[in-house]
Design an enzyme around this catalytic site. Structure first.
Site, PDB file in Angstrom:
ATOM      1  N   LYS A  17       0.837  -1.195   0.000  1.00  0.00           N
ATOM      2  CA  LYS A  17       0.000   0.000   0.000  1.00  0.00           C
ATOM      3  C   LYS A  17       0.875   1.250   0.000  1.00  0.00           C
ATOM      4  CE  LYS A  17      -1.950  -1.638   3.720  1.00  0.00           C
ATOM      5  NZ  LYS A  17      -2.825  -1.838   4.893  1.00  0.00           N
ATOM      6  N   THR A  69      -9.310   9.256   7.210  1.00  0.00           N
ATOM      7  CA  THR A  69      -8.768   8.001   6.673  1.00  0.00           C
ATOM      8  C   THR A  69      -8.767   6.893   7.719  1.00  0.00           C
ATOM      9  OG1 THR A  69      -6.511   8.664   7.278  1.00  0.00           O
ATOM     10  CG2 THR A  69      -7.284   9.257   5.069  1.00  0.00           C
ATOM     11  N   GLY A 116      -9.294   3.729   9.617  1.00  0.00           N
ATOM     12  CA  GLY A 116      -9.808   2.401   9.286  1.00  0.00           C
ATOM     13  C   GLY A 116      -9.611   1.964   7.850  1.00  0.00           C
ATOM     14  N   THR A 117      -8.819   2.702   7.068  1.00  0.00           N
ATOM     15  CA  THR A 117      -8.640   2.309   5.661  1.00  0.00           C
ATOM     16  C   THR A 117      -7.941   0.953   5.532  1.00  0.00           C
ATOM     17  OG1 THR A 117      -6.645   3.677   5.623  1.00  0.00           O
ATOM     18  CG2 THR A 117      -8.648   4.636   4.714  1.00  0.00           C
ATOM     19  N   GLY A 118      -6.964   0.681   6.397  1.00  0.00           N
ATOM     20  CA  GLY A 118      -6.277  -0.602   6.319  1.00  0.00           C
ATOM     21  C   GLY A 118      -7.193  -1.762   6.636  1.00  0.00           C
ATOM     22  N   CYS A 119      -7.982  -1.624   7.700  1.00  0.00           N
ATOM     23  CA  CYS A 119      -8.966  -2.659   8.050  1.00  0.00           C
ATOM     24  C   CYS A 119      -9.943  -2.876   6.892  1.00  0.00           C
ATOM     25  CB  CYS A 119      -9.753  -2.243   9.290  1.00  0.00           C
ATOM     26  SG  CYS A 119      -8.790  -1.776  10.727  1.00  0.00           S
TER      27      CYS A 119
END
Length: 492
Positions: free
Chosen positions: A192, A225, A227-230
């Site tokens: 990412k 942004t 919680g974008t990874g989750c």
């Protein structure tokens, strides 16, 4: 003929697609709903899955930070996992926050017993500020777990910890780290680029053989942004369980997440870094008038669509009884069509009123060229058929429709929509031994479905800007393209 051809992935074929993937999240909580299990469940639902959850930690946090963490006994986590797997067939698992070597070991033992077909690991190891969350023993346990999952989705700080290198500050350095992790673990890596500087925001699936499937993107200007990874890891698990390859899942997930970021500010949740809008696509769809131009055009073509369903070619393609030579004749004409079709898409790009629409049609044109080459190389070899009358008639119609942008996109829309409609419905006929499974998978692909929805939105926008005369020409162009699709199938 298809409108937006998904480029074939070189990654391993997806497992058996599940119409409504049952996806289990193993992670911590976020009472404000933006991250952790709450974000996972929203992401799974937004992308068509059924979400379930086993809680690893109860986290008192909000958009401004974490206040307290309560970790239930490991035995209770195992009891949750067993309660789900004893009763529900699980199609995919997403793993998030695991706080200790003991918990990681318990999850690993459960995975060994249950063996879910897809496991995605989002290694929660480093805070946004750069603080390490796990002790050395837990980090080692997480590295070992990474070797037993199907995809790992670290951010750049977590990637650096996993490969024991300084954090990457450039894309090429990050790619090198991702290749090192994929090689060391035997697991595909979702790299990412969101934490790099600059306007570009690329992501990539890095395969275990070092192959890179990169998806470009533009950074969305928002601080929301959280919680974008989750959300991205849950989206990838859901899409993979739905039948997409990892690269194709990334294309669809990135499109969805970019939209979620673009709509995040409107939520107005919290005073810090707020959440993304997981359900922006559903919200936009719900607000769209049911009497849109595209909906009326599609309904007006109901008789033609019924004719297509009844054709011998379509019925025998679905059940796998279509003679090979007939299918090769179809592919040969499709390859000829795609060559001209890519030129028409380039015209649409040139006429488009916005950079985003220009890019959409340009990507479709490039994809058509790639697909034409693939059809020749993988199926047709040196075969070189002459264009059939129905092929020439269709491409001539498309070229003639380039008198205006609205008329052209209306003529192009059936090339997307009819194939998506067939692909989604014929997906129920797929099985491992189906001779045309590759074709059925291509047009039932979530990325192709998303492209069709975007093409319809573009056509509707053009219709709103058009006057009555041009809207009439748009409807006629759409109807004629539907008829050409029918004639193409009927005369193969």
């Amino acid at each position: 003929m298809s409108g937006f051809v998904a480029q074939p992935a070189t990654a391993t074929a997806p497992p058996r697609a599940q119409a409504i993937p049952r996806v289990l999240s193993i992670a911590g909580t976020d009472p404000t709903g933006g991250a952790g299990i709450q974000a996972d469940l929203k992401s799974i639902a937004a992308l068509g899955g059924y979400g379930m959850a086993a809680v690893t930690a109860l986290v008192a946090q909000n958009t401004r930070g974490v206040r307290q963490v309560h970790v239930p006994p490991t035995a209770f986590l195992v009891a949750q996992l067993d309660a789900v797997s004893d009763d529900v067939e699980i199609d995919a698992v997403k793993i998030g926050m695991l706080q200790s070597a003991e918990i990681i070991g318990a999850v690993r033992e459960w995975l060994d017993r249950v063996r879910p077909p897809i496991v995605v690991l989002d290694p929660v190891m480093v805070t946004t500020s750069g603080d390490r969350l796990l002790d050395p023993a837990a980090e080692d346990a997480l590295r070992a777990l990474a070797s037993e999952v199907d995809l790992i989705t670290p951010n750049l700080a977590e990637l650096a910890v996993l490969v024991r290198r300084p954090r990457a500050t450039a894309w090429e350095q990050a790619l090198a780290d991702a290749r090192a992790l994929a090689r060391a673990t035997g697991t595909a890596v979702l790299l990412k680029g969101g934490h790099l500087d600059g306007a570009d925001c690329p992501d990539a699936v890095v395969a275990t053989d070092g192959a890179v499937h990169e998806v470009g993107g533009i950074r969305v200007a928002t601080r929301n942004t959280h919680g974008t990874g989750c959300s991205l890891s849950s989206a990838m698990a859901t899409l993979r369980a739905g039948g997409a390859t990892w690269p194709d899942a990334l294309v669809r997930a990135k499109t969805w997440l970019t939209g979620a970021l673009a709509h995040a500010d409107a939520l107005g949740v919290g005073e810090g870094n707020g959440p993304v809008d997981h359900f922006h696509e559903q919200r936009v769809a719900a607000s769209r008038p049911v009497t849109s131009w595209s909906a009326r055009a599609w309904e007006a073509a109901a008789a033609v669509r019924a004719d297509v369903d009844a054709l011998d070619f379509v019925r025998r393609l679905a059940d796998g009884s279509l003679p090979r030579e007939t299918f090769l004749r179809y592919l040969a004409q499709d390859a000829l069509y795609l060559g001209e079709y890519s030129r028409v898409l380039a015209k649409a790009s040139a006429l488009a009123p916005s950079p985003e629409e220009q890019a959409f049609w340009a990507r479709a044109a490039e994809s058509s060229i790639v697909e034409e080459r693939r059809l020749h190389e993988s199926h047709l070899g040196k075969r070189s058929d002459a264009p059939a009358p129905q092929t020439l008639a269709y491409t001539n119609h498309l070229h003639a429709s380039a008198r205006s942008y609205g008329e052209l996109v209306a003529a192009l829309l059936p090339c997307f929509w009819l194939y998506t409609d067939l692909g989604v419905r014929l997906a129920t006929s797929r099985h491992d031994e189906h001779p045309y499974d590759e074709w059925l998978a291509m047009y039932g692909d979530p990325g192709f479905t998303a492209a069709t929805a975007r093409a319809a939105e573009i056509a509707d926008a053009a219709a709103r800007e058009a006057g009555p005369h041009e809207r009439t020409r748009m409807s006629a162009a759409f109807a004629r393209s539907m008829e050409h699709e029918r004639e193409f199938f009927a005369r193969v």
